[in-house]
Design an enzyme around this catalytic site. Structure first.
Site, PDB file in Angstrom:
ATOM      1  N   LYS A   1       0.862  -1.187   0.000  1.00 21.26           N
ATOM      2  CA  LYS A   1       0.000   0.000   0.000  1.00 21.26           C
ATOM      3  C   LYS A   1       0.899   1.238   0.000  1.00 21.26           C
ATOM      4  O   LYS A   1       1.864   1.298   0.764  1.00 21.26           O
ATOM      5  CB  LYS A   1      -0.855  -0.004   1.273  1.00 21.26           C
ATOM      6  CG  LYS A   1      -2.110   0.825   1.185  1.00 21.26           C
ATOM      7  CD  LYS A   1      -3.131   0.185   0.280  1.00 21.26           C
ATOM      8  CE  LYS A   1      -4.552   0.527   0.629  1.00 21.26           C
ATOM      9  NZ  LYS A   1      -5.492  -0.227  -0.212  1.00 21.26           N
TER      10      LYS A   1
ATOM     11  N   THR B   1      -3.905  -5.396   0.891  1.00 23.46           N
ATOM     12  CA  THR B   1      -3.253  -4.094   1.092  1.00 23.46           C
ATOM     13  C   THR B   1      -4.087  -3.233   2.035  1.00 23.46           C
ATOM     14  O   THR B   1      -3.562  -2.363   2.723  1.00 23.46           O
ATOM     15  CB  THR B   1      -3.005  -3.368  -0.250  1.00 23.46           C
ATOM     16  OG1 THR B   1      -4.246  -3.001  -0.823  1.00 23.46           O
ATOM     17  CG2 THR B   1      -2.209  -4.231  -1.211  1.00 23.46           C
TER      18      THR B   1
ATOM     19  N   PHE C   1      33.758  28.956 -10.727  1.00 26.70           N
ATOM     20  CA  PHE C   1      33.928  27.755 -11.545  1.00 26.70           C
ATOM     21  C   PHE C   1      34.886  28.119 -12.661  1.00 26.70           C
ATOM     22  O   PHE C   1      34.584  28.975 -13.492  1.00 26.70           O
ATOM     23  CB  PHE C   1      32.552  27.325 -12.098  1.00 26.70           C
ATOM     24  CG  PHE C   1      32.581  26.004 -12.826  1.00 26.70           C
ATOM     25  CD1 PHE C   1      33.017  24.844 -12.185  1.00 26.70           C
ATOM     26  CD2 PHE C   1      32.173  25.920 -14.151  1.00 26.70           C
ATOM     27  CE1 PHE C   1      33.027  23.625 -12.858  1.00 26.70           C
ATOM     28  CE2 PHE C   1      32.185  24.706 -14.823  1.00 26.70           C
ATOM     29  CZ  PHE C   1      32.605  23.564 -14.174  1.00 26.70           C
TER      30      PHE C   1
ATOM     31  N   ARG D   1      30.265  34.119  -8.310  1.00 25.59           N
ATOM     32  CA  ARG D   1      28.924  33.789  -8.799  1.00 25.59           C
ATOM     33  C   ARG D   1      28.044  33.432  -7.605  1.00 25.59           C
ATOM     34  O   ARG D   1      28.530  33.234  -6.492  1.00 25.59           O
ATOM     35  CB  ARG D   1      28.963  32.625  -9.798  1.00 25.59           C
ATOM     36  CG  ARG D   1      29.392  31.314  -9.183  1.00 25.59           C
ATOM     37  CD  ARG D   1      29.277  30.129 -10.138  1.00 25.59           C
ATOM     38  NE  ARG D   1      29.640  28.883  -9.471  1.00 25.59           N
ATOM     39  CZ  ARG D   1      29.549  27.672 -10.011  1.00 25.59           C
ATOM     40  NH1 ARG D   1      29.128  27.533 -11.251  1.00 25.59           N
ATOM     41  NH2 ARG D   1      29.883  26.599  -9.319  1.00 25.59           N
TER      42      ARG D   1
ATOM     43  N   VAL E   1      30.415  22.883  -7.584  1.00 28.43           N
ATOM     44  CA  VAL E   1      29.411  22.123  -6.832  1.00 28.43           C
ATOM     45  C   VAL E   1      30.019  20.778  -6.440  1.00 28.43           C
ATOM     46  O   VAL E   1      29.808  20.274  -5.332  1.00 28.43           O
ATOM     47  CB  VAL E   1      28.140  21.920  -7.689  1.00 28.43           C
ATOM     48  CG1 VAL E   1      27.152  21.016  -6.969  1.00 28.43           C
ATOM     49  CG2 VAL E   1      27.496  23.253  -8.026  1.00 28.43           C
ATOM     50  N   GLN E   2      30.822  20.213  -7.368  1.00 31.85           N
ATOM     51  CA  GLN E   2      31.402  18.888  -7.116  1.00 31.85           C
ATOM     52  C   GLN E   2      32.222  18.889  -5.832  1.00 31.85           C
ATOM     53  O   GLN E   2      32.098  17.986  -4.999  1.00 31.85           O
ATOM     54  CB  GLN E   2      32.291  18.471  -8.301  1.00 31.85           C
ATOM     55  CG  GLN E   2      31.538  17.974  -9.529  1.00 31.85           C
ATOM     56  CD  GLN E   2      31.098  19.082 -10.485  1.00 31.85           C
ATOM     57  OE1 GLN E   2      30.994  20.258 -10.120  1.00 31.85           O
ATOM     58  NE2 GLN E   2      30.812  18.704 -11.719  1.00 31.85           N
TER      59      GLN E   2
ATOM     60  N   ASN F   1      22.575  22.317  -9.759  1.00 36.05           N
ATOM     61  CA  ASN F   1      23.167  23.658  -9.771  1.00 36.05           C
ATOM     62  C   ASN F   1      22.124  24.588 -10.373  1.00 36.05           C
ATOM     63  O   ASN F   1      21.902  24.601 -11.581  1.00 36.05           O
ATOM     64  CB  ASN F   1      24.445  23.620 -10.622  1.00 36.05           C
ATOM     65  CG  ASN F   1      25.211  24.937 -10.576  1.00 36.05           C
ATOM     66  OD1 ASN F   1      24.868  25.825  -9.799  1.00 36.05           O
ATOM     67  ND2 ASN F   1      26.230  25.065 -11.405  1.00 36.05           N
TER      68      ASN F   1
ATOM     69  N   HIS G   1      20.796  27.824 -11.634  1.00 34.75           N
ATOM     70  CA  HIS G   1      21.546  28.973 -12.143  1.00 34.75           C
ATOM     71  C   HIS G   1      20.827  30.300 -11.910  1.00 34.75           C
ATOM     72  O   HIS G   1      19.622  30.417 -12.126  1.00 34.75           O
ATOM     73  CB  HIS G   1      21.802  28.795 -13.643  1.00 34.75           C
ATOM     74  CG  HIS G   1      22.470  27.494 -13.964  1.00 34.75           C
ATOM     75  ND1 HIS G   1      23.695  27.134 -13.465  1.00 34.75           N
ATOM     76  CD2 HIS G   1      22.059  26.445 -14.727  1.00 34.75           C
ATOM     77  CE1 HIS G   1      24.028  25.933 -13.919  1.00 34.75           C
ATOM     78  NE2 HIS G   1      23.045  25.485 -14.671  1.00 34.75           N
TER      79      HIS G   1
HETATM   80  O1  LIG Z   1      30.040  23.866 -10.138  1.00 30.98           O
HETATM   81  C1  LIG Z   1      29.832  23.623 -11.333  1.00 30.98           C
HETATM   82  N1  LIG Z   1      30.053  22.361 -11.819  1.00 30.98           N
HETATM   83  C2  LIG Z   1      29.841  22.029 -13.125  1.00 30.98           C
HETATM   84  O2  LIG Z   1      30.058  20.866 -13.537  1.00 30.98           O
HETATM   85  C3  LIG Z   1      29.380  23.053 -13.976  1.00 30.98           C
HETATM   86  N2  LIG Z   1      29.075  23.102 -15.307  1.00 30.98           N
HETATM   87  C4  LIG Z   1      28.681  24.365 -15.582  1.00 30.98           C
HETATM   88  O3  LIG Z   1      28.306  24.758 -16.709  1.00 30.98           O
HETATM   89  N3  LIG Z   1      28.732  25.145 -14.462  1.00 30.98           N
HETATM   90  C5  LIG Z   1      29.173  24.348 -13.459  1.00 30.98           C
HETATM   91  N4  LIG Z   1      29.390  24.608 -12.138  1.00 30.98           N
END
Ligand SMILES: O=c1[nH]c(=O)c2[nH]c(=O)[nH]c2[nH]1
Length: 307
Positions: A13, A61, A163, A180, A235-236, A262, A264
């Protein structure tokens, strides 16, 4: 199975909504409420139902739904959604001989106690934003898997993000930047190292407190110290540091999966043929977007056990 066919099946369920209130709980500052959306899925030996219309082994269920309410009623002390999921999983796998495993998922609405004039209200709550979730698998033999996490944890910082140094080819137009906005909506799911129901520690270990603490570790790592922040080169990298912070802080967590879109905020530059530049971007006016967005996700797993 016969006929050269293999049948794998489960039934359950979904979206059973239940709210449980505990009255005037000591140490909690008043009533405690949880609101859950519960999903139950049972692996059971009921093949004749599929192949021959024989329902004699089927747990309805509807019965599963009722069980959620019965077990909620029976929890006279406050329970976390992980504990409740284990209670349900244990019930289904021990009560029905034909049920071999149960997967219980719970999504919790974030009702938070309201402070009025700085004082926590005894029975007044407001809805927070991010959701808490858990998925618990219980097998008849007592083995256990628990994954918990948060969804929709939206964070933004107006600076200390850049970046640069990424691949440049004939299709690349994005300039390098050290300035940014960084905005995301985090999904973080962590897997506990408990392998059996008997491994789950007794109080004061508390799954609900884990949620709050893990969220704090994620937020603190994303933002850095209040007055100066922390620079994010991607971000990675920030995702990796956030995952590492969760693993470093919580020995009971074996792995963590993070999903960080990410989102934008595009610089606004406007010009017209007649008047030339109308708006020149100076890290001030942005066009917030929700699509397309970058999608960055990773799992981080301990290779050596911490406990
Ligand atoms: O932090 C980021 N990682 C990405 O892989 C990526 N690719 C992108 O266009 N901007 C960003 N910024």
């Amino acid at each position: 199975m016969a006929d050269g066919l293999k049948l794998e099946q489960r039934h359950g369920k979904s979206r059973v909504r239940v709210a449980r209130v505990w009255r005037d709980v000591k140490g909690e500052g008043g009533d405690v409420i949880v609101e859950w959306k519960v999903g139950v899925s049972l692996f059971s030996d009921c093949l004749p139902a599929y192949t021959g219309g024989d329902n004699s082994a089927i747990v309805a269920t509807d019965t599963m739904k009722n069980t959620v309410y019965v077990k909620a009623k029976e929890c006279s002390d406050v329970v976390s959604m992980e504990e409740f999921a284990i209670i349900l999983g244990k019930h289904f796998t021990s009560f029905y001989p034909q049920v071999t495993a149960a997967i219980v998922t719970i999504v919790e609405k974030p009702w938070e106690r309201v402070a009025v004039d700085g004082r926590p209200h005894k029975h007044g709550f407001k809805l927070g934003s991010e959701k808490h979730r858990t998925e618990v698998t219980v097998k008849k033999c007592g083995s256990l898997e628990i994954e918990s996490g948060v969804e929709g944890l939206a964070l933004l910082k107006t600076t200390m993000s850049g970046f640069e140094g990424f691949v440049r080819d004939k299709y690349t137009v994005l300039p390098d930047t050290r300035e940014r906005m960084l905005a995301t909506e985090i999904t973080a799911l962590w897997r506990y190292s408990f392998k059996r129901i008997s491994d789950v520690p007794a109080k004061p270990f508390c799954f609900s407190k884990m949620h709050a603490d893990a969220k704090k570790a994620l937020v603190d790592t994303f933002l850095g110290p209040p007055n100066c922040g922390v620079y994010s080169p991607s971000v990675q990298n920030t995702l990796f540091l956030m995952g590492k912070a969760v693993l470093n802080r919580f020995p009971h967590v074996a792995s963590v999966h993070l999903k960080m879109p990410n989102i934008h905020f595009l610089p606004v530059n406007l010009s017209s043929k007649d008047n030339g530049t109308i708006v020149k971007f100076a890290d001030d006016v942005y066009n917030p977007t929700d699509e397309p967005h970058g999608t960055i996700e990773a799992s981080l797993t301990r290779t050596l056990s911490k406990i």
